[in-house]
Design an enzyme around this catalytic site. Structure first.
Site, PDB file in Angstrom:
ATOM      1  CE1 TYR A  23      -6.972   4.336   2.926  1.00 42.26           C
ATOM      2  CE2 TYR A  23      -6.750   3.350   5.102  1.00 42.26           C
ATOM      3  CZ  TYR A  23      -7.069   3.243   3.761  1.00 42.26           C
ATOM      4  OH  TYR A  23      -7.499   2.037   3.249  1.00 42.26           O
ATOM      5  CD  GLU A  98     -13.880   4.374  -7.940  1.00 36.92           C
ATOM      6  OE1 GLU A  98     -13.632   4.426  -9.163  1.00 36.92           O
ATOM      7  OE2 GLU A  98     -13.748   3.348  -7.263  1.00 36.92           O
ATOM      8  NE  ARG A 107      -4.029   0.127   0.289  1.00 39.03           N
ATOM      9  CZ  ARG A 107      -4.987   0.429   1.168  1.00 39.03           C
ATOM     10  NH1 ARG A 107      -5.893   1.366   0.879  1.00 39.03           N
ATOM     11  NH2 ARG A 107      -5.030  -0.186   2.338  1.00 39.03           N
TER      12      ARG A 107
END
Ligand code: DQA
Length: 144
Positions: A23, A98, A107
């Site tokens: 992240y 989104e 992932r």
């Protein structure tokens, strides 16, 4: 002036210290400061909310009916589980973008299902903090 509500879902308050390899190192308040600066340049008004609670996010979406022209949401883990957030977005009929920092489609299998994508105008994922900035530009410039 277009009004845009930005919702950060669970665990995003930990950005910067949370799995930085996935992240990034930037924290949420830096992202929010950049979004506020961008909003000025784009000539839009933004409000930013972070919540770790599904019901609170549902209520925030309901309240957005009285204020927001556009919604940007990173539902975080609720992306993959929450029919309630999906139904709230469909119910208020506010155009929604989104957002994900990571590319959820590259992932784990459980992340490759989004309940939110089908009720969104579009999804931006995989660009780190830039995903938010791209979403804000889209929310400001989209015709509808
Ligand atoms: C996330 C991706 C989700 O799968 C995860 O649960 C998050 C963050 C992202 O921004 O990449 O918390 O939404």
């Amino acid at each position: 002036m277009r009004k845009i509500l930005i919702i950060h879902g669970p665990n995003l308050n930990l950005l910067g210290q949370r799995e930085p390899n996935i992240y990034g190192n930037v924290n949420l308040s830096e992202i929010n400061d950049n979004l506020q600066a961008m909003a000025k340049t784009l000539g839009v008004e933004i409000k930013i909310v972070q919540s770790n609670h599904e019901g609170e996010i549902v209520e925030t979406i309901h309240q957005a009916m009285n204020w927001a022209d556009y919604l940007i949401i990173n539902p975080a883990a609720y992306t993959h589980t929450s029919v309630a957030i999906r139904d709230a977005i469909a119910g208020v009929k506010i155009p929604t973008i989104e957002v994900h920092l990571s590319n959820i489609y590259s992932r784990e299998d459980f992340r490759q299902k989004s309940f939110i994508a089908p009720v969104s105008v579009g999804s931006i994922n995989g660009f780190g903090e830039l995903s938010y900035y791209l979403a804000l530009e889209a929310a400001a410039k989209m015709k509808q």
